[in-house]
Design an enzyme around this catalytic site. Structure first.
Site, PDB file in Angstrom:
ATOM      1  N   ASN A  51      -7.147   8.969   3.168  1.00  0.00           N
ATOM      2  CA  ASN A  51      -6.699   8.270   4.359  1.00  0.00           C
ATOM      3  C   ASN A  51      -7.153   8.998   5.616  1.00  0.00           C
ATOM      4  O   ASN A  51      -6.892  10.197   5.778  1.00  0.00           O
ATOM      5  CB  ASN A  51      -5.170   8.176   4.383  1.00  0.00           C
ATOM      6  CG  ASN A  51      -4.673   7.384   5.586  1.00  0.00           C
ATOM      7  OD1 ASN A  51      -4.925   6.187   5.705  1.00  0.00           O
ATOM      8  ND2 ASN A  51      -4.003   8.066   6.514  1.00  0.00           N
ATOM      9  N   GLU A  52      -7.819   8.290   6.502  1.00  0.00           N
ATOM     10  CA  GLU A  52      -8.149   8.779   7.842  1.00  0.00           C
ATOM     11  C   GLU A  52      -8.715  10.201   7.875  1.00  0.00           C
ATOM     12  O   GLU A  52      -8.087  11.117   8.425  1.00  0.00           O
ATOM     13  CB  GLU A  52      -6.902   8.717   8.745  1.00  0.00           C
ATOM     14  CG  GLU A  52      -6.376   7.317   8.930  1.00  0.00           C
ATOM     15  CD  GLU A  52      -5.262   7.212   9.987  1.00  0.00           C
ATOM     16  OE1 GLU A  52      -4.762   8.262  10.432  1.00  0.00           O
ATOM     17  OE2 GLU A  52      -4.921   6.087  10.366  1.00  0.00           O
ATOM     18  N   ASN A  85      -7.901   1.252   9.708  1.00  0.00           N
ATOM     19  CA  ASN A  85      -6.604   1.477  10.352  1.00  0.00           C
ATOM     20  C   ASN A  85      -6.813   1.374  11.856  1.00  0.00           C
ATOM     21  O   ASN A  85      -7.574   2.146  12.438  1.00  0.00           O
ATOM     22  CB  ASN A  85      -6.056   2.880  10.032  1.00  0.00           C
ATOM     23  CG  ASN A  85      -5.722   3.077   8.557  1.00  0.00           C
ATOM     24  OD1 ASN A  85      -5.817   2.147   7.767  1.00  0.00           O
ATOM     25  ND2 ASN A  85      -5.313   4.277   8.209  1.00  0.00           N
ATOM     26  N   GLU A 122      -3.874  -0.485   7.977  1.00  0.00           N
ATOM     27  CA  GLU A 122      -2.726  -0.072   8.795  1.00  0.00           C
ATOM     28  C   GLU A 122      -2.865  -0.667  10.178  1.00  0.00           C
ATOM     29  O   GLU A 122      -3.962  -0.719  10.752  1.00  0.00           O
ATOM     30  CB  GLU A 122      -2.677   1.454   8.994  1.00  0.00           C
ATOM     31  CG  GLU A 122      -2.095   2.237   7.859  1.00  0.00           C
ATOM     32  CD  GLU A 122      -2.072   3.735   8.162  1.00  0.00           C
ATOM     33  OE1 GLU A 122      -1.838   4.142   9.319  1.00  0.00           O
ATOM     34  OE2 GLU A 122      -2.307   4.500   7.209  1.00  0.00           O
ATOM     35  N   HIS A 160      -3.088  10.986   1.246  1.00  0.00           N
ATOM     36  CA  HIS A 160      -2.709  10.624   2.612  1.00  0.00           C
ATOM     37  C   HIS A 160      -2.147  11.895   3.279  1.00  0.00           C
ATOM     38  O   HIS A 160      -0.934  12.081   3.364  1.00  0.00           O
ATOM     39  CB  HIS A 160      -1.672   9.500   2.565  1.00  0.00           C
ATOM     40  CG  HIS A 160      -1.462   8.787   3.871  1.00  0.00           C
ATOM     41  ND1 HIS A 160      -1.593   7.432   4.022  1.00  0.00           N
ATOM     42  CD2 HIS A 160      -1.118   9.248   5.101  1.00  0.00           C
ATOM     43  CE1 HIS A 160      -1.320   7.079   5.281  1.00  0.00           C
ATOM     44  NE2 HIS A 160      -1.037   8.169   5.959  1.00  0.00           N
ATOM     45  N   ARG A 165       0.849  -1.190   0.000  1.00  0.00           N
ATOM     46  CA  ARG A 165       0.000   0.000   0.000  1.00  0.00           C
ATOM     47  C   ARG A 165       0.886   1.242   0.000  1.00  0.00           C
ATOM     48  O   ARG A 165       1.705   1.413   0.895  1.00  0.00           O
ATOM     49  CB  ARG A 165      -0.916   0.013   1.232  1.00  0.00           C
ATOM     50  CG  ARG A 165      -1.768   1.269   1.324  1.00  0.00           C
ATOM     51  CD  ARG A 165      -2.761   1.270   2.503  1.00  0.00           C
ATOM     52  NE  ARG A 165      -3.427   2.555   2.534  1.00  0.00           N
ATOM     53  CZ  ARG A 165      -3.597   3.303   3.611  1.00  0.00           C
ATOM     54  NH1 ARG A 165      -3.201   2.868   4.804  1.00  0.00           N
ATOM     55  NH2 ARG A 165      -4.186   4.478   3.537  1.00  0.00           N
ATOM     56  N   TYR A 172      -4.979   1.098  15.687  1.00  0.00           N
ATOM     57  CA  TYR A 172      -3.760   1.213  16.494  1.00  0.00           C
ATOM     58  C   TYR A 172      -3.960   0.927  17.973  1.00  0.00           C
ATOM     59  O   TYR A 172      -3.111   0.332  18.613  1.00  0.00           O
ATOM     60  CB  TYR A 172      -3.122   2.600  16.322  1.00  0.00           C
ATOM     61  CG  TYR A 172      -2.427   2.750  14.989  1.00  0.00           C
ATOM     62  CD1 TYR A 172      -1.125   2.301  14.819  1.00  0.00           C
ATOM     63  CD2 TYR A 172      -3.089   3.287  13.895  1.00  0.00           C
ATOM     64  CE1 TYR A 172      -0.484   2.402  13.593  1.00  0.00           C
ATOM     65  CE2 TYR A 172      -2.465   3.394  12.660  1.00  0.00           C
ATOM     66  CZ  TYR A 172      -1.158   2.951  12.516  1.00  0.00           C
ATOM     67  OH  TYR A 172      -0.538   3.035  11.299  1.00  0.00           O
ATOM     68  N   TRP A 193       1.819  -1.360   9.317  1.00  0.00           N
ATOM     69  CA  TRP A 193       2.376  -0.015   9.246  1.00  0.00           C
ATOM     70  C   TRP A 193       3.699  -0.058   9.977  1.00  0.00           C
ATOM     71  O   TRP A 193       3.675  -0.217  11.187  1.00  0.00           O
ATOM     72  CB  TRP A 193       1.439   1.035   9.871  1.00  0.00           C
ATOM     73  CG  TRP A 193       2.072   2.383   9.698  1.00  0.00           C
ATOM     74  CD1 TRP A 193       2.905   3.049  10.554  1.00  0.00           C
ATOM     75  CD2 TRP A 193       1.974   3.203   8.523  1.00  0.00           C
ATOM     76  NE1 TRP A 193       3.343   4.208   9.991  1.00  0.00           N
ATOM     77  CE2 TRP A 193       2.798   4.329   8.756  1.00  0.00           C
ATOM     78  CE3 TRP A 193       1.308   3.078   7.299  1.00  0.00           C
ATOM     79  CZ2 TRP A 193       2.941   5.354   7.787  1.00  0.00           C
ATOM     80  CZ3 TRP A 193       1.448   4.092   6.357  1.00  0.00           C
ATOM     81  CH2 TRP A 193       2.253   5.211   6.617  1.00  0.00           C
ATOM     82  N   TRP A 222       5.128  12.233  10.909  1.00  0.00           N
ATOM     83  CA  TRP A 222       4.359  13.470  11.067  1.00  0.00           C
ATOM     84  C   TRP A 222       4.931  14.362  12.172  1.00  0.00           C
ATOM     85  O   TRP A 222       6.149  14.557  12.208  1.00  0.00           O
ATOM     86  CB  TRP A 222       2.863  13.139  11.266  1.00  0.00           C
ATOM     87  CG  TRP A 222       2.345  12.203  10.192  1.00  0.00           C
ATOM     88  CD1 TRP A 222       1.914  10.929  10.353  1.00  0.00           C
ATOM     89  CD2 TRP A 222       2.258  12.465   8.770  1.00  0.00           C
ATOM     90  NE1 TRP A 222       1.548  10.376   9.145  1.00  0.00           N
ATOM     91  CE2 TRP A 222       1.741  11.286   8.158  1.00  0.00           C
ATOM     92  CE3 TRP A 222       2.550  13.552   7.942  1.00  0.00           C
ATOM     93  CZ2 TRP A 222       1.519  11.183   6.776  1.00  0.00           C
ATOM     94  CZ3 TRP A 222       2.318  13.449   6.570  1.00  0.00           C
ATOM     95  CH2 TRP A 222       1.811  12.304   6.024  1.00  0.00           C
TER      96      TRP A 222
HETATM   97  C1  PNW Z   1      -1.817   7.040  10.995  1.00  0.00           C
HETATM   98  N1  PNW Z   1      -3.386   9.534  16.719  1.00  0.00           N
HETATM   99  O1  PNW Z   1      -1.948   8.288  11.575  1.00  0.00           O
HETATM  100  C2  PNW Z   1      -1.384   7.414   9.611  1.00  0.00           C
HETATM  101  O2  PNW Z   1      -2.247   6.960   8.594  1.00  0.00           O
HETATM  102  C3  PNW Z   1       0.040   7.096   9.310  1.00  0.00           C
HETATM  103  O3  PNW Z   1       0.483   7.936   8.293  1.00  0.00           O
HETATM  104  C4  PNW Z   1       0.859   7.213  10.571  1.00  0.00           C
HETATM  105  O4  PNW Z   1       2.225   7.146  10.342  1.00  0.00           O
HETATM  106  C5  PNW Z   1       0.389   6.116  11.509  1.00  0.00           C
HETATM  107  O5  PNW Z   1      -0.992   6.234  11.748  1.00  0.00           O
HETATM  108  C6  PNW Z   1       1.113   6.051  12.838  1.00  0.00           C
HETATM  109  O6  PNW Z   1       0.849   7.188  13.608  1.00  0.00           O
HETATM  110  C7  PNW Z   1      -2.289   8.506  12.874  1.00  0.00           C
HETATM  111  O7  PNW Z   1      -2.791  10.498  17.280  1.00  0.00           O
HETATM  112  C8  PNW Z   1      -1.739   9.603  13.480  1.00  0.00           C
HETATM  113  O8  PNW Z   1      -4.296   8.894  17.315  1.00  0.00           O
HETATM  114  C9  PNW Z   1      -2.102   9.938  14.748  1.00  0.00           C
HETATM  115  C10 PNW Z   1      -3.028   9.173  15.429  1.00  0.00           C
HETATM  116  C11 PNW Z   1      -3.595   8.055  14.824  1.00  0.00           C
HETATM  117  C12 PNW Z   1      -3.219   7.727  13.544  1.00  0.00           C
END
Ligand code: PNW
Length: 484
Positions: A174-175, A317, A385, A130, A85, A319, A429, A437
Site C-alpha cells: 500500500n502506498e 488512492n 481508497e 499496509h 478491502r 485524497y 476509506w 497513524w
Molecule cells: C492513506 N498524506 O495514507 C492510508 O493508506 C490509510 O491507511 C490512511 O488512513 C488514509 O490514507 C487517510 O490518511 C495517507 O499525508 C497518509 O498525504 C498520509 C497522507 C496520504 C495518505
C-alpha cells in the site's frame, strides 16, 4: 424521512459488476498487538516510543477487530458492500517476518474473515502490506535492505497459497510513496527515520522490487489455478500549475506528478524505469550539491524481474489536490522536496476537512482518472481508497461527508460514462473510525463511528454510511431491472 443527499448519484452509469467497497488496514483496526503469537511490527515499536503519535496513542487495541470481527461483518452487511478491502498483518501470520515459523492462530483469524465475507457474497480485496512491516525485518534493515524483496516474495507466496483459493484481488504494497516519504524522509511514520534525499529512493526501489517479485510468483505459480489479479496501490494528488501561464510552473506540475505517481506508475505501467524527470533532476542535484556516494535513484537490475507489466489493474488512492509552483532554482539541502523542485499549495477557496493536508476537491478526481487513462494506457482502475475526515466533536449527521461522497461518485460516474475511463470499483476509506497513524484517533474517516471510550467499542452508522448503503442498493435494483 430526511432528504437523501446521495440520491443524485446516477447509478446507471456504473457497470453491473462494479465493486462497491470500503477499506481498512490491519494496524488501524485489529488491536491485539501481542495476542495469540503475533510478532511486533514497526508500528507497534513506533507508537510505544513516546512523542511520535498524537497524545501518544497506539493501535494496541484500536477497534479490536481481532476479537470483534463479527461486529465489523455486521457493518459490512449493513452497507451492502460487494467488496471489502482489508490488509493482513504480516507479523500476525509470520511473527518474525519469515516463513520459518507460521502462526496458526493468525491463519485461523484471516481464514474466518475471508470465509465469512465469501459466505455473505462480499469479495475480499487483500493487501499484503499496509505500512506495518514486521519489526524483526526492520532489525535486518527493513525496506532499505535489498534482501527484503526475497522475504516479501516468500510471504506473498505463502498468502497466495493459503488464501488465494478464495481471494481474487490482491494488493502487494500500500502506498509506497507515503511509506517511503513519511517513514524514511520525514520520519512522521514508522520506522520514523529522517534520512533526507537518500533512503526514500532506496525504500521505494525495494518496494517495487518486492512487488514485482510477488507479481511474477503469482503469475507463474498461482494465476492458472486461482485466476485472480494482483496490483500495487498508488496514492496520488492531482496537481495543476499555480500560474498556468508560467512555463516553469507547468513543468514543475509535471515533476510534482512524476515524483508522486510516476515514481511507481512509470516503472510498472510505462517504461520499466523511473520517469526521466526524476533521473534528470536527481543527477543535476547530485552535481550541484557535490553528492558522490553512488546514484541516489537506483537502477533496476537486469538480473531480476523488471517491474514493467507487473500490475493486472491500476489501484489508486486519491485524497486531495495541489496547485504547484516551481522551486527548482531555490537553494535547498539534499532532500526529496529539493529534488522535486516543486511545491504544492492549496487554493484558499478549497475547503479543508479535518486534517490540514486534506483539501476537499472531489471534482479533480475525474481529472486524475483521465490522466491515468491517457498516461498509463487505459488500464482498469480500482479506486482503492478515498475519503473524508472529521476532527472535533462527533457528528453522526455528517452532512459534509455525505456531500463529499455525492460529489465524488458523481465525478466517478462522469469519468466512466462521458470520458470512457475504465473504473471498476470504488472503496471508501474507511469502514469505521480507526487509528489514523500519527494523528491517532482524532481524525475520523469512518462510515461507522466507533466509541473508543468504552471497551465494547460500539460501532454506530454515520448518516454517510446509511446514504452510501442507499446508493449501493439503488445500483443493485437498477441491475435487476436491467436484467428483466
Ligand atoms: C492513506 N498524506 O495514507 C492510508 O493508506 C490509510 O491507511 C490512511 O488512513 C488514509 O490514507 C487517510 O490518511 C495517507 O499525508 C497518509 O498525504 C498520509 C497522507 C496520504 C495518505
Amino acid at each position: 424521512m430526511k432528504m437523501s443527499l446521495l440520491k443524485e448519484v446516477p447509478v446507471d452509469a456504473f457497470p453491473q459488476d462494479f465493486a462497491w467497497g470500503a477499506a481498512t488496514a490491519a494496524y488501524q483496526i485489529e488491536g491485539c498487538w501481542d495476542t495469540d503469537g503475533k510478532g511486533p511490527s514497526i508500528w507497534d515499536t513506533f507508537c510505544h516510543a513516546k512523542g511520535r503519535v498524537f497524545e501518544d496513542q497506539t493501535g494496541d487495541v484500536a477497534c479490536n477487530s481481532y476479537q470483534l470481527w463479527e461486529e465489523d461483518l455486521k457493518c459490512i452487511l449493513q452497507l451492502g458492500l460487494t467488496h471489502y478491502r482489508l490488509s493482513l498483518s504480516w507479523s500476525r501470520l509470520l511473527p518474525d517476518g519469515t516463513t520459518n515459523y507460521i502462526n496458526p492462530k493468525g491463519v485461523t483469524y484471516y481464514n474466518k474473515v475471508i470465509n465469512d465475507l465469501i459466505a455473505n457474497a462480499v469479495m475480499p480485496m487483500v493487501t499484503l502490506n499496509h505500512f506495518d512491516l514486521p519489526q524483526a525485518l526492520e532489525n535486518r534493515g527493513g525496506w532499505k535492505s535489498p534482501e527484503i524483496a526475497d522475504v516479501f516474495d516468500s510471504y506473498a507466496r505463502f498468502c497466495f497459497k493459503t488464501f488465494g483459493d478464495r481471494v481474487k484481488l490482491w494488493i502487494t504494497v500500500n502506498e509506497p510513496y507515503v511509506c517511503a516519504k513519511h517513514g524514511y524522509e520525514d520520519g512522521l511514520f514508522a520506522p520514523g527515520l529522517r534520512e533526507p534525499g537518500t533512503s526514500v529512493y532506496l525504500v521505494g526501489h525495494n518496494m517495487l522490487r518486492a512487488h514485482a517479485r510477488a507479481w511474477h510468483s503469482y503469475n507463474a505459480h498461482f494465476r492458472h489455478l486461482q485466476g485472480g489479479k494482483v496490483s500495487i496501490a498508488l496514492n496520488s494528488d492531482w496537481a495543476e500549475p499555480l500560474d498556468p501561464s508560467s512555463p516553469e510552473d507547468v513543468a514543475a506540475t509535471q515533476r510534482y506528478m512524476d515524483f508522486i505517481l510516476g515514481w511507481f506508475a512509470c516503472p510498472v505501467f510505462c517504461t520499466g524505469d523511473y520517469p526521466e524527470t526524476m533521473r534528470t533532476r536527481i543527477e543535476a542535484r547530485n552535481l550541484e550539491l557535490g553528492f558522490s556516494e553512488g546514484p541516489r535513484l537506483p537502477k533496476f537490475s537486469e538480473d531480476e524481474p523488471n517491474p514493467l507489466g507487473t500490475a493486472d489493474f491500476f489501484a489508486l488512492n486519491y485524497y486531495t489536490s495541489r496547485k504547484v509552483k516551481d522551486t527548482s532554482s531555490h537553494p535547498s539541502e539534499l532532500s526529496f522536496k529539493g529534488d522535486q523542485g516543486a511545491e504544492g499549495v492549496m487554493d484558499p477557496s478549497w475547503p479543508i476537512c479535518g486534517l490540514s493536508w486534506l483539501a476537499v476537491v472531489p471534482e479533480r478526481l475525474r481529472k486524475l482518472l483521465n490522466y491515468i487513462k491517457e498516461t498509463y494506457n487505459n488500464p482498469d482502475i480500482y479506486i482503492t481508497e478515498n475519503g473524508f475526515s472529521q476532527i472535533g466533536p462527533v457528528e453522526l449527521e455528517d452532512a459534509e461527508r455525505c456531500q463529499f461522497y455525492q460529489d465524488t461518485l458523481q465525478e466517478v460516474s462522469e469519468a466512466i460514462r462521458d470520458d470512457g475511463v475504465s473504473v471498476k470499483g470504488y472503496f471508501a476509506w474507511t469502514l469505521m473510525d480507526n487509528f489514523e497513524w500519527a494523528e491517532g484517533f482524532r481524525a475520523r474517516f469512518g462510515l461507522f463511528h466507533v466509541d473508543f471510550s468504552t471497551a465494547e467499542l460500539k460501532r454506530t452508522v454515520y448518516r454517510s454510511g446509511t446514504e452510501y448503503a442507499a446508493v449501493i442498493s439503488r445500483h443493485r435494483t437498477h441491475i435487476k431491472l436491467e436484467k428483466t
